[in-house]
Design an enzyme around this catalytic site. Structure first.
Site, PDB file in Angstrom:
ATOM      1  N   ASP A 199       0.870  -1.154   0.000  1.00  0.00           N
ATOM      2  CA  ASP A 199       0.000   0.000   0.000  1.00  0.00           C
ATOM      3  C   ASP A 199       0.923   1.225   0.000  1.00  0.00           C
ATOM      4  O   ASP A 199       2.121   1.108   0.280  1.00  0.00           O
ATOM      5  CB  ASP A 199      -0.879  -0.038   1.255  1.00  0.00           C
ATOM      6  CG  ASP A 199      -1.682   1.225   1.445  1.00  0.00           C
ATOM      7  OD1 ASP A 199      -2.392   1.620   0.501  1.00  0.00           O
ATOM      8  OD2 ASP A 199      -1.585   1.827   2.528  1.00  0.00           O
ATOM      9  N   ASP A 211      -0.146   5.267   0.797  1.00  0.00           N
ATOM     10  CA  ASP A 211      -0.411   6.268   1.830  1.00  0.00           C
ATOM     11  C   ASP A 211      -0.607   5.608   3.193  1.00  0.00           C
ATOM     12  O   ASP A 211      -1.447   4.723   3.344  1.00  0.00           O
ATOM     13  CB  ASP A 211      -1.654   7.076   1.481  1.00  0.00           C
ATOM     14  CG  ASP A 211      -1.441   7.945   0.246  1.00  0.00           C
ATOM     15  OD1 ASP A 211      -0.285   8.298  -0.030  1.00  0.00           O
ATOM     16  OD2 ASP A 211      -2.432   8.254  -0.443  1.00  0.00           O
TER      17      ASP A 211
END
Length: 222
Positions: free
Chosen positions: A17, A19
């Site tokens: 991932d 952010d």
């Protein structure tokens, strides 16, 4: 705790991932949503609470059901693009070292954001961008659907059971688990429900992620 899928191949893959996992953008996201909410005369704190658990169009439906969702989305995109150009943020400690050590073609980014913003932020923080980036435009179903992580694995030529997902949110963890992958959580005080392993920071996870990627038996499940 859910058992980790047993790695079955000689090549291992890591799917990140972005952010909250590699890029520290929480304050930026809060400010973007605050500005957006104020533009529409809405409670910024409530809007941000909803935005944390839903995709933008779903957020608009809940907090501004009388507004044109495309207009809302255009306004949000403009604010996010401006943040990429002028916002202050950085990579989490250990991120640059970790990504530089992974072999090309064995890792990918899986994000609910858009690739041009990821590239802009990575350029500003010095992080390398991999060959495979699965963004919001690449899939019709976002996290917690397993589709984004399965798409990344397919583009890498990887089997789900050979993939490690590194996440920081419940929706991302659920997506990785539903994809049949090993899921480790980082950058949270307590473990997100379902993760196979939890690390308080990305820095704490660097050695173990690299060991997984190398096929080290030290991180294989018993």
């Amino acid at each position: 705790m859910i058992s980790e899928p047993r790695p079955s191949g000689t090549t291992r893959y890591v799917l990140f991932d972005v952010d909250g996992t590699l890029i520290d953008a929480l304050d930026n996201q809060r400010q973007v949503w605050r500005t957006w909410a104020q533009h529409y005369g809405l409670d910024p704190d409530e809007v941000h609470r909803v935005a944390l658990r839903t995709r933008p169009v779903e957020t608009f439906a809940q907090v501004a059901p009388d507004r044109d969702p495309q207009e809302c989305l255009a306004a949000l995109h403009a604010l996010e693009d401006e943040d990429v150009r002028t916002g202050v943020y950085g990579a989490f400690d250990g991120g640059s070292e970790l990504l530089a050590a992974l072999r090309p073609g064995t890792w990918a980014l899986v994000t609910s954001n858009y690739e041009h913003r990821v590239r802009g932020r990575f350029a500003r923080t010095g992080l390398p961008v991999p060959e495979v980036v699965v963004d919001a435009a690449a899939v019709e179903e976002g996290k917690p659907s397993p589709v984004p992580y399965l798409r990344a694995a397919a583009r890498l030529g990887a089997r789900p059971e050979d993939c490690l997902v590194v996440e920081d949110t419940p929706s991302g963890v659920e997506a990785g688990l539903r994809a049949g992958m090993t899921v480790w959580g980082v950058n949270t005080v307590t473990a997100v429900a379902g993760v196979h392993r939890h690390f308080g920071t990305l820095r704490e996870a660097v050695g173990d992620i690299l060991a997984f990627a190398s096929g080290s038996p030290a991180v294989r499940p018993a």
